[in-house]
Design a protein around this motif. Structure first.
Motif, PDB file in Angstrom:
ATOM      1  N   ALA A  38       0.963  -1.132  -0.001  1.00 19.90           N
ATOM      2  CA  ALA A  38       0.174  -0.058   0.019  1.00 19.90           C
ATOM      3  C   ALA A  38       0.801   1.289  -0.190  1.00 19.90           C
ATOM      4  O   ALA A  38       2.103   1.470   0.518  1.00 19.90           O
ATOM      5  N   SER A  39       0.331   2.486  -0.442  1.00 20.41           N
ATOM      6  CA  SER A  39       0.799   3.755  -0.542  1.00 20.41           C
ATOM      7  C   SER A  39       1.182   4.152   0.990  1.00 20.41           C
ATOM      8  O   SER A  39       0.386   3.729   1.711  1.00 20.41           O
ATOM      9  N   ALA A  40       2.075   4.812   1.054  1.00 20.60           N
ATOM     10  CA  ALA A  40       2.793   5.577   2.361  1.00 20.60           C
ATOM     11  C   ALA A  40       1.218   6.387   3.007  1.00 20.60           C
ATOM     12  O   ALA A  40       1.232   6.405   4.074  1.00 20.60           O
ATOM     13  N   GLU A  41       0.567   7.190   1.999  1.00 19.94           N
ATOM     14  CA  GLU A  41      -0.450   7.862   2.493  1.00 19.94           C
ATOM     15  C   GLU A  41      -1.542   6.871   2.980  1.00 19.94           C
ATOM     16  O   GLU A  41      -2.114   7.411   4.244  1.00 19.94           O
ATOM     17  N   PHE A  42      -1.689   5.710   2.346  1.00 21.69           N
ATOM     18  CA  PHE A  42      -2.729   4.949   2.609  1.00 21.69           C
ATOM     19  C   PHE A  42      -2.395   4.248   4.182  1.00 21.69           C
ATOM     20  O   PHE A  42      -3.204   4.008   5.144  1.00 21.69           O
ATOM     21  N   ARG A  43      -0.964   3.777   4.444  1.00 19.05           N
ATOM     22  CA  ARG A  43      -0.688   3.471   5.620  1.00 19.05           C
ATOM     23  C   ARG A  43      -0.857   4.278   6.753  1.00 19.05           C
ATOM     24  O   ARG A  43      -1.155   3.921   7.765  1.00 19.05           O
ATOM     25  N   GLU A  44      -0.693   5.542   6.492  1.00 15.99           N
ATOM     26  CA  GLU A  44      -0.609   6.787   7.652  1.00 15.99           C
ATOM     27  C   GLU A  44      -2.348   6.897   8.119  1.00 15.99           C
ATOM     28  O   GLU A  44      -2.459   7.227   9.088  1.00 15.99           O
ATOM     29  N   HIS A  45      -3.015   6.697   7.229  1.00 16.95           N
ATOM     30  CA  HIS A  45      -4.515   6.788   7.098  1.00 16.95           C
ATOM     31  C   HIS A  45      -5.282   5.641   7.397  1.00 16.95           C
ATOM     32  O   HIS A  45      -6.527   5.621   7.399  1.00 16.95           O
ATOM     33  N   PHE A  46      -4.596   4.468   7.872  1.00 15.99           N
ATOM     34  CA  PHE A  46      -5.293   3.207   7.878  1.00 15.99           C
ATOM     35  C   PHE A  46      -6.186   3.206   9.076  1.00 15.99           C
ATOM     36  O   PHE A  46      -7.346   2.464   9.049  1.00 15.99           O
ATOM     37  N   ALA A  47      -5.533   3.734  10.274  1.00 16.32           N
ATOM     38  CA  ALA A  47      -6.419   3.617  11.640  1.00 16.32           C
ATOM     39  C   ALA A  47      -7.860   4.608  11.127  1.00 16.32           C
ATOM     40  O   ALA A  47      -8.894   3.763  11.545  1.00 16.32           O
ATOM     41  N   ASP A  48      -7.813   5.567  10.571  1.00 12.40           N
ATOM     42  CA  ASP A  48      -8.929   6.453  10.281  1.00 12.40           C
ATOM     43  C   ASP A  48      -9.858   5.576   9.640  1.00 12.40           C
ATOM     44  O   ASP A  48     -11.151   5.532   9.742  1.00 12.40           O
ATOM     45  N   PHE A  49      -9.322   4.949   8.520  1.00 12.86           N
ATOM     46  CA  PHE A  49     -10.272   4.328   7.551  1.00 12.86           C
ATOM     47  C   PHE A  49     -10.923   3.129   8.309  1.00 12.86           C
ATOM     48  O   PHE A  49     -11.892   2.820   8.130  1.00 12.86           O
ATOM     49  N   LEU A  50     -10.133   2.418   9.143  1.00 14.11           N
ATOM     50  CA  LEU A  50     -10.557   1.132   9.919  1.00 14.11           C
ATOM     51  C   LEU A  50     -11.802   1.705  10.964  1.00 14.11           C
ATOM     52  O   LEU A  50     -12.864   1.103  10.925  1.00 14.11           O
ATOM     53  N   LYS A  51     -11.482   2.817  11.545  1.00 16.37           N
ATOM     54  CA  LYS A  51     -12.655   3.372  12.304  1.00 16.37           C
ATOM     55  C   LYS A  51     -13.817   3.830  11.595  1.00 16.37           C
ATOM     56  O   LYS A  51     -15.078   3.237  12.063  1.00 16.37           O
ATOM     57  N   LYS A  52     -13.980   4.110  10.451  1.00 18.01           N
ATOM     58  CA  LYS A  52     -15.111   4.627   9.549  1.00 18.01           C
ATOM     59  C   LYS A  52     -15.566   3.292   9.176  1.00 18.01           C
ATOM     60  O   LYS A  52     -16.820   3.084   9.360  1.00 18.01           O
ATOM     61  N   GLN A  53     -14.975   2.078   8.765  1.00 20.70           N
ATOM     62  CA  GLN A  53     -15.615   0.973   8.277  1.00 20.70           C
ATOM     63  C   GLN A  53     -16.214   0.322   9.442  1.00 20.70           C
ATOM     64  O   GLN A  53     -17.131  -0.015   9.371  1.00 20.70           O
ATOM     65  N   LEU A  54     -15.458   0.252  10.567  1.00 21.43           N
ATOM     66  CA  LEU A  54     -16.141  -0.415  11.962  1.00 21.43           C
ATOM     67  C   LEU A  54     -17.360   0.468  12.284  1.00 21.43           C
ATOM     68  O   LEU A  54     -18.296  -0.108  12.860  1.00 21.43           O
ATOM     69  N   GLY A  55     -17.195   1.576  12.026  1.00 20.10           N
ATOM     70  CA  GLY A  55     -18.428   2.599  12.605  1.00 20.10           C
ATOM     71  C   GLY A  55     -19.719   2.175  11.630  1.00 20.10           C
ATOM     72  O   GLY A  55     -20.772   2.365  12.093  1.00 20.10           O
ATOM     73  N   ARG A  56     -19.436   2.114  10.386  1.00 18.01           N
ATOM     74  CA  ARG A  56     -20.587   1.697   9.339  1.00 18.01           C
ATOM     75  C   ARG A  56     -21.246   0.557   9.757  1.00 18.01           C
ATOM     76  O   ARG A  56     -22.314   0.238   9.617  1.00 18.01           O
ATOM     77  N   SER A  57     -20.440  -0.644   9.943  1.00 19.01           N
ATOM     78  CA  SER A  57     -20.902  -2.060  10.142  1.00 19.01           C
ATOM     79  C   SER A  57     -21.904  -1.993  11.275  1.00 19.01           C
ATOM     80  O   SER A  57     -22.707  -2.582  11.473  1.00 19.01           O
ATOM     81  N   SER A  58     -21.382  -1.241  12.442  1.00 16.72           N
ATOM     82  CA  SER A  58     -21.981  -1.086  13.753  1.00 16.72           C
ATOM     83  C   SER A  58     -23.281  -0.492  13.567  1.00 16.72           C
ATOM     84  O   SER A  58     -24.351  -0.670  13.910  1.00 16.72           O
ATOM     85  N   SER A  59     -23.269   0.712  12.690  1.00 15.08           N
ATOM     86  CA  SER A  59     -24.441   1.566  12.668  1.00 15.08           C
ATOM     87  C   SER A  59     -25.662   0.751  11.749  1.00 15.08           C
ATOM     88  O   SER A  59     -26.687   0.795  12.029  1.00 15.08           O
ATOM     89  N   SER A  60     -24.943  -0.060  10.588  1.00 14.01           N
ATOM     90  CA  SER A  60     -26.031  -0.681   9.909  1.00 14.01           C
ATOM     91  C   SER A  60     -26.588  -1.853  10.513  1.00 14.01           C
ATOM     92  O   SER A  60     -27.617  -2.006  10.445  1.00 14.01           O
ATOM     93  N   ALA A  61     -25.961  -2.439  11.287  1.00 12.41           N
ATOM     94  CA  ALA A  61     -26.400  -3.494  12.104  1.00 12.41           C
ATOM     95  C   ALA A  61     -27.629  -2.932  13.011  1.00 12.41           C
ATOM     96  O   ALA A  61     -28.546  -3.348  13.339  1.00 12.41           O
TER      97      ALA A  61
END
Length: 110
Positions: A38-61
């Motif tokens: 993965a690109s360096a930019e994606f690696r830096e923001h991976f934690a933010d991306f993960l928070k958004k994805q986990l937030g979406r899955s819990s809100s959809s449930a």
């Protein structure tokens, strides 16, 4: 026996593939991490991306729980008729027979 045939019979077959040993799968899953390529930019923001994805899955449930009538169906005929495709016509008995026999029956369409 001929010498060449005798030498072929005397030596046993040895496969070219070599197996390392018994596979052992980990009993726990890995922690989520970015792909090594993965690109360096994606690696830096991976934690933010993960928070958004986990937030979406819990809100959809939670949205599904609030809906109340949102259920999963194993077969399409268990779903309410409003979800069925109205353009699909009913199959005739002869068509079902042709499908069940794998096309080996003498089905002729009228």
């Amino acid at each position: 026996m001929f010498p060449s045939l005798r030498s072929c019979v005397a030596r046993s077959h040895q496969p070219l593939i070599r197996f390392i040993g018994r596979r052992q799968w980990p009993s726990t899953t890995e922690a989520p991490h970015p792909h090594p390529a993965a690109s360096a930019e994606f690696r830096e923001h991976f934690a933010d991306f993960l928070k958004k994805q986990l937030g979406r899955s819990s809100s959809s449930a939670s949205r599904q729980e609030d809906a109340g009538d949102a259920t999963a169906f194993n077969y399409f005929w268990e779903a309410p008729s409003k979800f069925w495709n109205p353009r699909v016509r009913e199959l005739e008995e002869s068509e079902m027979e042709a499908i069940m026999t794998g096309g080996a029956s003498s089905y002729s369409r009228k």
